[in-house]
Write an enzyme that holds these catalytic residues in place. Structure first.
Site, PDB file in Angstrom:
ATOM      1  N   TYR A  99      61.109   1.690  61.249  1.00 35.77           N
ATOM      2  CA  TYR A  99      59.729   2.178  61.227  1.00 35.77           C
ATOM      3  C   TYR A  99      59.128   1.948  62.612  1.00 35.77           C
ATOM      4  CZ  TYR A  99      55.206   3.138  58.932  1.00 35.77           C
ATOM      5  OH  TYR A  99      54.012   3.687  58.536  1.00 35.77           O
ATOM      6  N   GLY A 119      46.715  14.323  45.347  1.00 37.00           N
ATOM      7  CA  GLY A 119      46.629  13.047  44.647  1.00 37.00           C
ATOM      8  C   GLY A 119      45.442  12.235  45.130  1.00 37.00           C
ATOM      9  N   ALA A 120      45.645  11.520  46.271  1.00 38.31           N
ATOM     10  CA  ALA A 120      44.539  10.744  46.840  1.00 38.31           C
ATOM     11  C   ALA A 120      44.409  10.966  48.342  1.00 38.31           C
ATOM     12  CB  ALA A 120      44.721   9.261  46.543  1.00 38.31           C
ATOM     13  N   SER A 155      46.685  10.640  50.983  1.00 43.18           N
ATOM     14  CA  SER A 155      47.294   9.733  51.963  1.00 43.18           C
ATOM     15  C   SER A 155      48.514  10.320  52.673  1.00 43.18           C
ATOM     16  CB  SER A 155      47.683   8.411  51.284  1.00 43.18           C
ATOM     17  OG  SER A 155      48.649   8.629  50.270  1.00 43.18           O
ATOM     18  N   ILE A 170      56.010  22.009  45.966  1.00 45.56           N
ATOM     19  CA  ILE A 170      56.509  23.386  46.136  1.00 45.56           C
ATOM     20  C   ILE A 170      57.040  24.002  44.850  1.00 45.56           C
ATOM     21  CG2 ILE A 170      57.087  22.964  48.559  1.00 45.56           C
ATOM     22  CD1 ILE A 170      60.089  23.059  47.662  1.00 45.56           C
ATOM     23  N   PHE A 171      57.265  23.190  43.809  1.00 49.14           N
ATOM     24  CA  PHE A 171      57.795  23.714  42.553  1.00 49.14           C
ATOM     25  C   PHE A 171      56.754  23.765  41.444  1.00 49.14           C
ATOM     26  CE2 PHE A 171      62.021  21.724  43.999  1.00 49.14           C
ATOM     27  CZ  PHE A 171      62.392  22.872  44.676  1.00 49.14           C
ATOM     28  N   VAL A 229      53.110  21.323  39.518  1.00 50.65           N
ATOM     29  CA  VAL A 229      52.154  20.217  39.519  1.00 50.65           C
ATOM     30  C   VAL A 229      52.658  19.132  38.572  1.00 50.65           C
ATOM     31  CG1 VAL A 229      49.769  19.522  39.135  1.00 50.65           C
ATOM     32  CG2 VAL A 229      50.273  21.837  39.945  1.00 50.65           C
ATOM     33  N   ILE A 230      52.933  17.949  39.093  1.00 54.84           N
ATOM     34  CA  ILE A 230      53.361  16.822  38.266  1.00 54.84           C
ATOM     35  C   ILE A 230      52.148  16.298  37.508  1.00 54.84           C
ATOM     36  CG2 ILE A 230      54.335  14.489  38.286  1.00 54.84           C
ATOM     37  CD1 ILE A 230      55.682  15.327  41.006  1.00 54.84           C
ATOM     38  N   PRO A 278      48.768  20.805  45.176  1.00 58.94           N
ATOM     39  CA  PRO A 278      48.442  19.596  44.410  1.00 58.94           C
ATOM     40  C   PRO A 278      47.919  18.492  45.333  1.00 58.94           C
ATOM     41  CG  PRO A 278      50.608  20.457  43.812  1.00 58.94           C
ATOM     42  CD  PRO A 278      50.189  21.171  45.054  1.00 58.94           C
TER      43      PRO A 278
END
Length: 539
Positions: free
Chosen positions: A457, A134-135, A137, A263-264, A266-267, A132
């Site tokens: 961070y 998304g964009a 990033s 891994i499970f 596609v949202i 899957p």
């Protein structure tokens, strides 16, 4: 612009972010990079190197195109390359030379949940991996396709399905990007409250899959606090939950998809909490402390105070504070000299930013409490200007990474979660490891705070190794992860695991947890087609 720069570039492909003059001055004075290396180091190349040959049969291609149409199933090399890297340092470095490894064999662009279902069913029938997308990033190598297969780009699933003011929820397709969702909500007086640094180029589905956090997560929560329900398409069928405010109906299976990194399944859809929002009601302020410990103890006392909490809460450690002063041109100014005279000295002082949202009475009350605690610990109020300046560049600052690499500078990040009792040791020992390497800067900040701990961070910069940058970086990077893990830090607070941190996963969660995750995957994905190849440490 070179073709590969369009592929790896942070931010908009149409906009080049040049280094501000003060930033350039700091880089040139801090790091000795030869002009010959800078001129020879590629900004990108006009052609990508030959990709791994696709093994998709003509029959399979015909079947996928029948589902999507000929223009929504792409075999173009540039498309394949773009969808097989994220924003991890070595991915970007290699892309500058036109080198792309572990690429998908094709890219699918479904326009509906129904098309996603058909894609997953066909891929499962053909035993073809699915990744899957998304964009793009991801910073954990989660988008690579070591076993080949198909990248499913969800960018066309970008609609708002339902806006519900009675329940304070919004239901959206998973491919909707942050700015589109937030603009829709802001027009109606609401916010999602989720602002990762990748906000402008990330999606709701990606936020969920990475179990991400936004810059205001101290007040609004991480994705596990914002997500109410989702729909996901797995090889075994559809998982669909309902947006109850709370329920006791056994384990929340839909929450398995938080942090699942593909891994499970596609949202495809999500229902999120939303909050009323008027920026005029927010109270902003900054404080500077004489040392990092005083700032941290202020933050801890606020978070454990029981009177409310800020939405945005950030501390810069001494080195990050000093570098931010240099890069913004504050160093040497009248304000800088005044702070130094008052005892807030370079190499020791730490800057704190605070924003409280909500009802104006609430925001004013909470900020007043924070100000009192900060003053008790020696915090000096520097007004709202520093935090406003930070907000003005909170997304665009990340896009300078391209310009820094153009200058021969290695720059990357790692983040972790840690309890208050372990925080100082982790901060100190990790900094010591990073600073043990010559000519290396290490900036650290806290940007997500809780009652029992916070995140750290780490941003590290140094000149590139002109002889073996990939090997040198990989060894250095591994040492940072080892140091964080040995000193009580989690493998990640919000970036996720991907393939980058997978080798440490078993030691982080234990063999029994790996077995449990494997069993869930076996149930939802019996043939192992969903983002295979080591994601989350699974085989």
């Amino acid at each position: 612009m070179a073709i590969t720069r369009n592929i790896y570039k942070w931010g908009s492909a149409e906009v080049e972010h040049s280094l501000p003059s003060h930033t350039r001055s700091f880089i040139e004075s801090q790091f000795n990079v030869s002009s010959d290396f800078k001129s020879a180091f590629p900004k990108g190349v006009s052609e990508i190197k030959p990709l791994r040959k696709s093994k998709l049969s003509t029959s399979a291609i015909t079947k996928f195109k029948k589902i999507l149409g000929p223009n929504s199933f792409q075999l173009d090399p540039l498309d394949r390359a773009k969808h097989s890297i994220g924003k991890f340092y070595t991915e970007i470095y290699n892309a500058r030379f036109g080198k792309f490894e572990d690429v998908a064999e094709a890219v699918a662009y479904p326009r509906s949940e129904e098309e996603v279902q058909k894609l997953v069913l066909l891929a499962n029938e053909l035993k073809l991996p699915i990744i899957p997308f998304g964009a793009g990033s991801s910073v954990t190598k989660a988008l690579q396709a070591p076993n080949g297969g198909i990248s499913i780009d969800l960018s066309k699933l970008d609609k708002v399905i339902e806006f519900n003011t009675i329940d304070s929820t919004v239901t959206v397709e998973a491919g909707i990007k942050g700015p589109v969702l937030e603009a829709f909500l802001n027009e109606k007086g609401y916010t999602c409250g989720h602002f990762p640094q990748s906000f402008e180029f990330s999606t709701v589905g990606g936020w969920i899959a990475a179990k991400g956090a936004g810059q205001a997560s101290t007040g609004y929560g991480k994705m596990e606090d914002i997500l109410l329900a989702l729909t996901a398409i797995t090889p075994s069928g559809k998982i669909e939950s309902k947006p109850y405010p709370a329920a006791s109906i056994g384990p929340d299976v839909f929450k398995f998809f938080l942090g699942s990194e593909g891994i499970f399944g596609v949202i495809t859809k999500a229902t999120l909490k939303i909050r009323k929002f008027d920026p005029q009601n927010s109270t902003k302020g900054s404080f500077i402390f004489k040392d990092f410990q005083s700032a941290v103890e202020t933050m801890r006392e606020v978070m454990q105070g029981g009177f409310g909490k800020p939405h945005f809460f950030r501390i810069q450690d001494p080195e990050e504070t000093d570098i931010s002063f240099k890069m913004s041109g504050v160093e040497g100014s009248f304000a800088d000299k005044t702070l130094t005279f008052l005892g807030y000295k370079p190499n020791s002082r730490s800057l704190m930013h605070v924003i409280v949202d909500g009802d104006p009475d609430y925001s004013a009350f909470v900020f007043k409490k924070i100000k009192k605690i900060a003053k008790k610990r020696g915090g000096f109020s520097t007004g709202s200007s520093p935090v406003q300046k930070w907000l003005d560049q909170r997304y665009s600052s990340a896009y300078l990474r391209d310009s820094l690499m153009d200058e021969g500078i290695r720059i990357d990040t790692l983040e972790t979660a840690v309890t208050w009792s372990e925080l100082y040791g982790l901060w100190d020992n990790t900094r010591k490891y990073i600073k043990s390497f010559p000519n290396t800067s290490c900036m650290v900040h806290i940007s997500h705070a809780y009652e029992n701990g916070a995140n750290l961070y780490f941003i590290f910069l140094s000149p590139m190794d002109v002889k073996n940058e990939i090997g040198s970086f990989t060894s250095f990077h591994k040492g940072i992860i080892d140091t964080i893990h040995k000193n009580g830090g989690s493998l990640s607070h919000h970036h996720g695991i991907g393939r980058m941190l997978a080798p440490w996963m078993k030691s982080e969660v234990g063999e029994s947890t790996i077995q449990a995750l494997t069993a869930v995957k076996k149930s939802l994905d019996p043939k192992g087609i969903m983002n295979p190849g080591g994601t989350l440490g699974l085989k």
